[in-house]
Design a protein around this motif. Sequence first.
Motif, PDB file in Angstrom:
ATOM      1  N   ASP A 244       4.366  40.203  32.756  1.00 53.39           N
ATOM      2  CA  ASP A 244       3.685  41.063  31.790  1.00 53.39           C
ATOM      3  C   ASP A 244       2.364  41.481  32.394  1.00 53.39           C
ATOM      4  OD1 ASP A 244       5.483  41.011  29.550  1.00 53.39           O
ATOM      5  OD2 ASP A 244       4.904  38.926  29.246  1.00 53.39           O
ATOM      6  N   THR A 245       1.966  42.720  32.130  1.00 52.98           N
ATOM      7  CA  THR A 245       0.690  43.212  32.638  1.00 52.98           C
ATOM      8  C   THR A 245       0.054  44.155  31.629  1.00 52.98           C
ATOM      9  OG1 THR A 245      -0.426  44.307  34.479  1.00 52.98           O
ATOM     10  CG2 THR A 245       1.727  45.168  33.887  1.00 52.98           C
ATOM     11  N   GLN A 246      -1.253  44.204  31.661  1.00 50.34           N
ATOM     12  CA  GLN A 246      -2.010  45.180  30.873  1.00 50.34           C
ATOM     13  C   GLN A 246      -2.504  46.308  31.776  1.00 50.34           C
ATOM     14  OE1 GLN A 246      -2.271  45.028  27.484  1.00 50.34           O
ATOM     15  NE2 GLN A 246      -0.857  43.319  27.749  1.00 50.34           N
ATOM     16  N   SER A 247      -2.256  46.196  33.081  1.00 51.62           N
ATOM     17  CA  SER A 247      -2.699  47.216  34.035  1.00 51.62           C
ATOM     18  C   SER A 247      -2.004  48.534  33.750  1.00 51.62           C
ATOM     19  CB  SER A 247      -2.387  46.771  35.466  1.00 51.62           C
ATOM     20  OG  SER A 247      -3.063  45.578  35.775  1.00 51.62           O
ATOM     21  N   VAL A 248      -2.730  49.621  33.939  1.00 52.02           N
ATOM     22  CA  VAL A 248      -2.142  50.948  33.698  1.00 52.02           C
ATOM     23  C   VAL A 248      -1.830  51.689  34.992  1.00 52.02           C
ATOM     24  CG1 VAL A 248      -3.200  51.190  31.422  1.00 52.02           C
ATOM     25  CG2 VAL A 248      -4.402  52.056  33.428  1.00 52.02           C
ATOM     26  N   ASN A 249      -2.350  51.171  36.135  1.00 48.52           N
ATOM     27  CA  ASN A 249      -2.044  51.815  37.415  1.00 48.52           C
ATOM     28  C   ASN A 249      -1.996  50.744  38.511  1.00 48.52           C
ATOM     29  OD1 ASN A 249      -4.744  51.360  38.354  1.00 48.52           O
ATOM     30  ND2 ASN A 249      -5.410  53.216  37.309  1.00 48.52           N
ATOM     31  N   LEU A 250      -1.623  51.149  39.708  1.00 48.22           N
ATOM     32  CA  LEU A 250      -1.473  50.193  40.807  1.00 48.22           C
ATOM     33  C   LEU A 250      -2.798  49.563  41.219  1.00 48.22           C
ATOM     34  CD1 LEU A 250       1.181  51.779  43.204  1.00 48.22           C
ATOM     35  CD2 LEU A 250       1.461  49.882  41.611  1.00 48.22           C
ATOM     36  N   LEU A 251      -3.886  50.313  41.142  1.00 51.57           N
ATOM     37  CA  LEU A 251      -5.183  49.763  41.513  1.00 51.57           C
ATOM     38  C   LEU A 251      -5.571  48.615  40.584  1.00 51.57           C
ATOM     39  CD1 LEU A 251      -7.564  50.003  43.463  1.00 51.57           C
ATOM     40  CD2 LEU A 251      -8.627  51.572  41.817  1.00 51.57           C
TER      41      LEU A 251
ATOM     42  N   GLU B 235      -5.718  42.726  39.253  1.00 51.10           N
ATOM     43  CA  GLU B 235      -5.172  41.661  38.403  1.00 51.10           C
ATOM     44  C   GLU B 235      -4.531  40.559  39.237  1.00 51.10           C
ATOM     45  OE1 GLU B 235      -1.403  41.293  35.395  1.00 51.10           O
ATOM     46  OE2 GLU B 235      -2.672  43.055  35.140  1.00 51.10           O
ATOM     47  N   LEU B 236      -3.883  40.947  40.325  1.00 49.32           N
ATOM     48  CA  LEU B 236      -3.198  39.988  41.195  1.00 49.32           C
ATOM     49  C   LEU B 236      -4.118  39.430  42.285  1.00 49.32           C
ATOM     50  CD1 LEU B 236       0.203  41.876  41.606  1.00 49.32           C
ATOM     51  CD2 LEU B 236      -0.306  39.949  40.090  1.00 49.32           C
ATOM     52  N   SER B 237      -5.385  39.853  42.286  1.00 44.00           N
ATOM     53  CA  SER B 237      -6.374  39.400  43.276  1.00 44.00           C
ATOM     54  C   SER B 237      -5.910  39.651  44.707  1.00 44.00           C
ATOM     55  CB  SER B 237      -6.691  37.914  43.080  1.00 44.00           C
ATOM     56  OG  SER B 237      -7.198  37.682  41.790  1.00 44.00           O
ATOM     57  N   LEU B 238      -5.352  40.837  44.943  1.00 44.68           N
ATOM     58  CA  LEU B 238      -4.892  41.183  46.279  1.00 44.68           C
ATOM     59  C   LEU B 238      -6.086  41.470  47.183  1.00 44.68           C
ATOM     60  CD1 LEU B 238      -1.874  43.540  45.474  1.00 44.68           C
ATOM     61  CD2 LEU B 238      -1.841  41.104  45.999  1.00 44.68           C
ATOM     62  N   PRO B 239      -5.985  41.126  48.467  1.00 44.86           N
ATOM     63  CA  PRO B 239      -7.094  41.395  49.387  1.00 44.86           C
ATOM     64  C   PRO B 239      -7.307  42.898  49.582  1.00 44.86           C
ATOM     65  CG  PRO B 239      -5.181  40.544  50.569  1.00 44.86           C
ATOM     66  CD  PRO B 239      -4.857  40.468  49.110  1.00 44.86           C
ATOM     67  N   ALA B 240      -8.507  43.244  50.033  1.00 42.20           N
ATOM     68  CA  ALA B 240      -8.875  44.654  50.198  1.00 42.20           C
ATOM     69  C   ALA B 240      -8.148  45.318  51.373  1.00 42.20           C
ATOM     70  CB  ALA B 240     -10.384  44.782  50.381  1.00 42.20           C
ATOM     71  N   GLN B 241      -7.649  44.521  52.309  1.00 40.81           N
ATOM     72  CA  GLN B 241      -6.949  45.076  53.474  1.00 40.81           C
ATOM     73  C   GLN B 241      -5.693  44.260  53.747  1.00 40.81           C
ATOM     74  OE1 GLN B 241      -9.681  45.181  56.753  1.00 40.81           O
ATOM     75  NE2 GLN B 241     -10.785  46.932  55.938  1.00 40.81           N
ATOM     76  N   GLY B 242      -4.775  44.869  54.481  1.00 39.08           N
ATOM     77  CA  GLY B 242      -3.570  44.164  54.901  1.00 39.08           C
ATOM     78  C   GLY B 242      -2.497  44.063  53.838  1.00 39.08           C
ATOM     79  N   VAL B 243      -2.556  44.940  52.830  1.00 35.42           N
ATOM     80  CA  VAL B 243      -1.587  44.912  51.738  1.00 35.42           C
ATOM     81  C   VAL B 243      -0.995  46.309  51.564  1.00 35.42           C
ATOM     82  CG1 VAL B 243      -1.291  44.580  49.261  1.00 35.42           C
ATOM     83  CG2 VAL B 243      -2.778  43.067  50.535  1.00 35.42           C
ATOM     84  N   ALA B 244       0.309  46.351  51.340  1.00 31.68           N
ATOM     85  CA  ALA B 244       0.992  47.610  51.028  1.00 31.68           C
ATOM     86  C   ALA B 244       1.784  47.408  49.748  1.00 31.68           C
ATOM     87  CB  ALA B 244       1.926  48.009  52.166  1.00 31.68           C
ATOM     88  N   MET B 245       1.900  48.481  48.962  1.00 30.51           N
ATOM     89  CA  MET B 245       2.680  48.405  47.725  1.00 30.51           C
ATOM     90  C   MET B 245       3.670  49.556  47.665  1.00 30.51           C
ATOM     91  SD  MET B 245       0.638  46.991  44.458  1.00 30.51           S
ATOM     92  CE  MET B 245      -0.962  47.739  44.469  1.00 30.51           C
TER      93      MET B 245
END
Length: 65
Positions: free
Chosen positions: A11-18, A23-33
């Motif tokens: 479940d998420t309340q996020s409205v966009n990928l950013l 919300e998932l505390s992804l790092p600023a670099q080295g991540v692709a979605m």
Amino acid sequence: MKITVNNQERDTQSVNLLQLAAELSLPAQGVAMAMNNRMIPRTSWADTPLAEGASIVIIQAACGG
């Protein structure tokens, strides 16, 4: 809303990928979605809305040998 992230329903309340990345505390670099089998450039994450049932794949770069 319910979405799937790396084959796990959540479940998420996020409205966009950013927002999802934050919300998932992804790092600023080295991540692709990818959403629904389509890679989304980081520059488009804020402009890419999430929808009920969306399938998200997150790939993180790893170093090693």
